[in-house]
Enzyme design. Structure first.
Site, short mmCIF file in Angstrom:
data_model
loop_
_atom_site.label_atom_id
_atom_site.label_comp_id
_atom_site.label_asym_id
_atom_site.label_seq_id
_atom_site.Cartn_x
_atom_site.Cartn_y
_atom_site.Cartn_z
N LYS A 169 37.22 -46.23 55.70
CA LYS A 169 37.20 -46.32 57.17
C LYS A 169 37.46 -44.97 57.84
CE LYS A 169 36.08 -50.62 57.54
NZ LYS A 169 34.77 -50.98 58.12
N TYR A 227 40.46 -48.68 51.05
CA TYR A 227 39.96 -49.14 52.35
C TYR A 227 40.16 -48.07 53.41
CZ TYR A 227 39.16 -52.34 56.26
OH TYR A 227 38.67 -52.96 57.39
N THR A 231 39.86 -62.57 60.82
CA THR A 231 38.53 -62.69 60.23
C THR A 231 38.70 -62.92 58.73
OG1 THR A 231 38.20 -60.38 59.58
CG2 THR A 231 37.70 -60.93 61.88
#
Length: 260
Positions: A155, A151, A188
């Site tokens: 990013k 990840y 989220t």
């Protein structure tokens, strides 16, 4: 009316940060194209907007990008704001992550952003009055995190890709600004795959919320998690003329997490 008369395209707009961005931009006057692979949720979001459009969209599919941009041009005749928000988060040790999962995450998080810029920029440039591209990175694109190597890699790539495209647009004098946004611990659904909430038999939302509250209490200087609306407010600023002198920048919205 901060983006009155503008047309925005928000990927991953069916839930979480994407939904908040779509709703915030629409509330300030933009016509918003919402794209996602969650059809029912995406259509619900678009129906709640003044002049919204939902399109099914796999951001890793180049043909899908061509069709989405063409549909935007046909419906609205222009594109002023692109929010490359669609993303996935896969956690776990680098020793346990499969190459297939690593590639999947890179495809969505990095290739999706690349394709969005590549196919949206010509339509943005067509009118000659500029635009704003906003790429969703993360605090994981600024600092490393154990068990999030894939990840972080994705990013971090978005962060530097953004800066390079910002320079390219500035060199072309096309009036298109390109910036990245770096959320911290924001509530989220992406966290369900990172921290393991929402699995079989789990009550996803309450369990996720409690876990994030605990994480934020220990790691965020402000002592609390963020909400999608906090990110949407930053995206709105970058989309508006208020940020006309801002390009190639990193807007970090994390309660101080990354500077601790």
């Amino acid at each position: 009316g901060r983006v009155e008369g503008k047309v925005a395209l928000v990927t991953g707009g069916a839930s979480g940060i994407g939904r908040a961005c779509a709703e915030r931009l629409a509330a300030e006057g933009a016509k918003v194209v919402v794209t996602d692979v969650q059809d029912a949720k995406g259509e619900e979001v678009a129906e709640g907007l003044a002049d919204g459009l939902y399109l099914r969209h796999d951001v890793t599919d180049e043909d899908a990008w061509i069709k989405v941009v063409a549909a935007t041009a046909e419906r609205y005749g222009r594109l002023d704001i692109l929010v490359n928000n669609a993303g996935i988060g896969l956690g776990g040790s680098v020793l346990d992550m499969s190459l297939a999962d690593f590639r999947k995450q890179m495809a969505v998080n990095v290739e999706g952003v690349f394709l969005g810029v590549k196919h949206s920029l010509p339509l943005m440039r067509k009118r000659g009055d500029g635009g704003s591209i906003i790429n969703m990175s993360s605090v994981a694109g600024l600092k490393g995190a154990a068990s999030l190597a894939g990840y972080c890699a994705s990013k971090g790539a978005v962060r530097l890709f953004t800066k390079a495209v910002a320079l390219e647009c500035a060199q072309a004098q096309d009036k298109v600004r390109v910036n990245s946004v770096h959320p911290g611990i924001i509530e989220t659904p992406i966290w369900d795959t990172i921290i393991g909430t929402g699995g079989p038999g789990a009550n996803a939302a309450p369990e996720r919320s409690a876990t994030l509250d605990a994480m934020a209490g220990m790691t965020v200087p402000l002592g609390m998690k963020g909400l999608p609306a906090d990110i949407a407010d930053g995206v709105l600023w970058l989309a508006s003329a208020e940020s006309r002198y801002v390009t190639g920048a990193e807007l970090v919205i994390d309660g101080g997490f990354s500077v601790r």
